[in-house]
Design an enzyme around this catalytic site. Sequence first.
Site, PDB file in Angstrom:
ATOM      1  N   LYS A   9      85.774  25.100 123.481  1.00 15.04           N
ATOM      2  CA  LYS A   9      85.683  24.444 124.785  1.00 15.04           C
ATOM      3  C   LYS A   9      85.645  22.916 124.603  1.00 15.04           C
ATOM      4  O   LYS A   9      85.499  22.426 123.467  1.00 15.04           O
ATOM      5  CB  LYS A   9      84.431  24.962 125.510  1.00 15.04           C
ATOM      6  CG  LYS A   9      84.481  26.479 125.799  1.00 15.04           C
ATOM      7  CD  LYS A   9      83.210  26.964 126.492  1.00 15.04           C
ATOM      8  CE  LYS A   9      83.250  28.461 126.747  1.00 15.04           C
ATOM      9  NZ  LYS A   9      82.004  28.945 127.426  1.00 15.04           N
ATOM     10  N   TYR A  49      88.170  32.577 134.495  1.00 11.96           N
ATOM     11  CA  TYR A  49      86.787  32.940 134.832  1.00 11.96           C
ATOM     12  C   TYR A  49      86.669  33.583 136.214  1.00 11.96           C
ATOM     13  O   TYR A  49      85.603  33.541 136.819  1.00 11.96           O
ATOM     14  CB  TYR A  49      85.893  31.699 134.737  1.00 11.96           C
ATOM     15  CG  TYR A  49      85.509  31.325 133.316  1.00 11.96           C
ATOM     16  CD1 TYR A  49      84.842  32.237 132.487  1.00 11.96           C
ATOM     17  CD2 TYR A  49      85.795  30.072 132.803  1.00 11.96           C
ATOM     18  CE1 TYR A  49      84.484  31.897 131.192  1.00 11.96           C
ATOM     19  CE2 TYR A  49      85.425  29.725 131.489  1.00 11.96           C
ATOM     20  CZ  TYR A  49      84.768  30.652 130.705  1.00 11.96           C
ATOM     21  OH  TYR A  49      84.406  30.307 129.414  1.00 11.96           O
ATOM     22  N   ASN A 112      78.294  25.534 125.784  1.00 11.71           N
ATOM     23  CA  ASN A 112      78.098  26.490 124.677  1.00 11.71           C
ATOM     24  C   ASN A 112      79.296  26.630 123.739  1.00 11.71           C
ATOM     25  O   ASN A 112      79.490  27.660 123.103  1.00 11.71           O
ATOM     26  CB  ASN A 112      77.583  27.831 125.205  1.00 11.71           C
ATOM     27  CG  ASN A 112      78.565  28.540 126.115  1.00 11.71           C
ATOM     28  OD1 ASN A 112      79.659  28.036 126.366  1.00 11.71           O
ATOM     29  ND2 ASN A 112      78.180  29.705 126.594  1.00 11.71           N
ATOM     30  N   HIS A 115      84.407  30.174 123.468  1.00 13.46           N
ATOM     31  CA  HIS A 115      84.605  31.405 124.246  1.00 13.46           C
ATOM     32  C   HIS A 115      85.233  32.481 123.364  1.00 13.46           C
ATOM     33  O   HIS A 115      86.055  32.174 122.503  1.00 13.46           O
ATOM     34  CB  HIS A 115      85.572  31.136 125.417  1.00 13.46           C
ATOM     35  CG  HIS A 115      86.167  32.391 125.979  1.00 13.46           C
ATOM     36  ND1 HIS A 115      85.505  33.176 126.894  1.00 13.46           N
ATOM     37  CD2 HIS A 115      87.333  33.035 125.720  1.00 13.46           C
ATOM     38  CE1 HIS A 115      86.258  34.238 127.172  1.00 13.46           C
ATOM     39  NE2 HIS A 115      87.370  34.166 126.478  1.00 13.46           N
ATOM     40  N   GLU A 126      93.662  37.626 128.699  1.00  9.51           N
ATOM     41  CA  GLU A 126      93.466  36.199 128.473  1.00  9.51           C
ATOM     42  C   GLU A 126      94.568  35.624 127.582  1.00  9.51           C
ATOM     43  O   GLU A 126      95.014  34.490 127.782  1.00  9.51           O
ATOM     44  CB  GLU A 126      92.084  35.965 127.860  1.00  9.51           C
ATOM     45  CG  GLU A 126      90.965  36.307 128.851  1.00  9.51           C
ATOM     46  CD  GLU A 126      89.579  36.395 128.216  1.00  9.51           C
ATOM     47  OE1 GLU A 126      89.444  36.139 126.994  1.00  9.51           O
ATOM     48  OE2 GLU A 126      88.620  36.736 128.938  1.00  9.51           O
TER      49      GLU A 126
HETATM   50  P1  GTP Z   1      82.463  33.086 127.529  1.00  5.67           P
HETATM   51  O1  GTP Z   1      82.839  33.502 126.146  1.00  5.67           O
HETATM   52  O2  GTP Z   1      82.662  31.624 127.805  1.00  5.67           O
HETATM   53  O3  GTP Z   1      83.131  33.985 128.572  1.00  5.67           O
HETATM   54  O4  GTP Z   1      80.887  33.307 127.607  1.00  5.67           O
HETATM   55  P2  GTP Z   1      80.101  34.685 127.675  1.00  5.67           P
HETATM   56  O5  GTP Z   1      81.047  35.829 127.730  1.00  5.67           O
HETATM   57  O6  GTP Z   1      79.096  34.666 126.594  1.00  5.67           O
HETATM   58  O7  GTP Z   1      79.352  34.547 129.077  1.00  5.67           O
HETATM   59  P3  GTP Z   1      79.925  34.840 130.550  1.00  5.67           P
HETATM   60  O8  GTP Z   1      81.331  35.340 130.493  1.00  5.67           O
HETATM   61  O9  GTP Z   1      78.924  35.667 131.260  1.00  5.67           O
HETATM   62  O10 GTP Z   1      79.901  33.388 131.190  1.00  5.67           O
HETATM   63  C1  GTP Z   1      80.994  32.521 130.996  1.00  5.67           C
HETATM   64  C2  GTP Z   1      80.487  31.116 130.814  1.00  5.67           C
HETATM   65  O11 GTP Z   1      79.851  30.703 131.992  1.00  5.67           O
HETATM   66  C3  GTP Z   1      79.413  30.956 129.729  1.00  5.67           C
HETATM   67  O12 GTP Z   1      79.948  30.804 128.441  1.00  5.67           O
HETATM   68  C4  GTP Z   1      78.720  29.689 130.184  1.00  5.67           C
HETATM   69  O13 GTP Z   1      79.411  28.518 129.750  1.00  5.67           O
HETATM   70  C5  GTP Z   1      78.806  29.810 131.691  1.00  5.67           C
HETATM   71  N1  GTP Z   1      77.565  30.361 132.230  1.00  5.67           N
HETATM   72  C6  GTP Z   1      77.151  31.652 132.181  1.00  5.67           C
HETATM   73  N2  GTP Z   1      75.957  31.787 132.760  1.00  5.67           N
HETATM   74  C7  GTP Z   1      75.612  30.542 133.193  1.00  5.67           C
HETATM   75  C8  GTP Z   1      74.487  30.008 133.883  1.00  5.67           C
HETATM   76  O14 GTP Z   1      73.551  30.708 134.229  1.00  5.67           O
HETATM   77  N3  GTP Z   1      74.521  28.665 134.141  1.00  5.67           N
HETATM   78  C9  GTP Z   1      75.550  27.867 133.782  1.00  5.67           C
HETATM   79  N4  GTP Z   1      75.522  26.559 134.065  1.00  5.67           N
HETATM   80  N5  GTP Z   1      76.625  28.329 133.119  1.00  5.67           N
HETATM   81  C10 GTP Z   1      76.645  29.651 132.844  1.00  5.67           C
HETATM   82 MG    MG Z   2      82.680  35.913 129.040  1.00  4.21          MG
END
Ligand code: GTP
Ligand code: MG
Length: 148
Positions: A9, A49, A112, A115, A126
Amino acid sequence: AEISYVMVKPDGVQRGLVGDIISRFERKGFKLVGLKLYQTPKDVAEEHYKELSSKPFYGKLVEYIVSGPVVAMVWEGAGVVASARKIIGATNPLAAEPGTIRGDFAIEVGRNIVHGSDSVENGERETALWFPEGVQSWDQTMTPWLKE
Ligand code: GTP
Ligand code: MG
């Protein structure tokens, strides 16, 4: 073959972590079949997303992804989707184990670093979204040293 869409990212690119992240997947033994530095169009970030579109953080998440170039990658190998998720670590970096990418390099869920696709189906979806031009299949001469 199974594929995962993995992306450094914008925060990971800005912080100079691209090489380290690529190395972890290379050394594990997965095969790189897609790679580009890419300024994400907003519609691609929104589509990527879309499952989170009802979340309160969705708008900020899309802004973050388009805030600078990402490194878009596709890694191939048996079990790569689940393994990549382990290498990446928990979504919340403070909960991620040391030794994972997020556990080693990040502190906030909204920054973070990386992805990884969360299912084999999403790995395909994707990859089609981020690499409409297709990916590169190739023969890895190292295969006999990686697979019985
Ligand atoms: P990705 O690999 O990026 O898809 O992350 P993930 O699969 O571990 O988590 P998820 O798909 O549930 O969420 C996608 C992204 O949304 C996360 O990587 C975070 O950057 C963001 N995100 C998720 N939960 C939160 C939250 O509670 N607050 C904020 N600010 N960002 C969030
Ligand atoms: Mg995810």
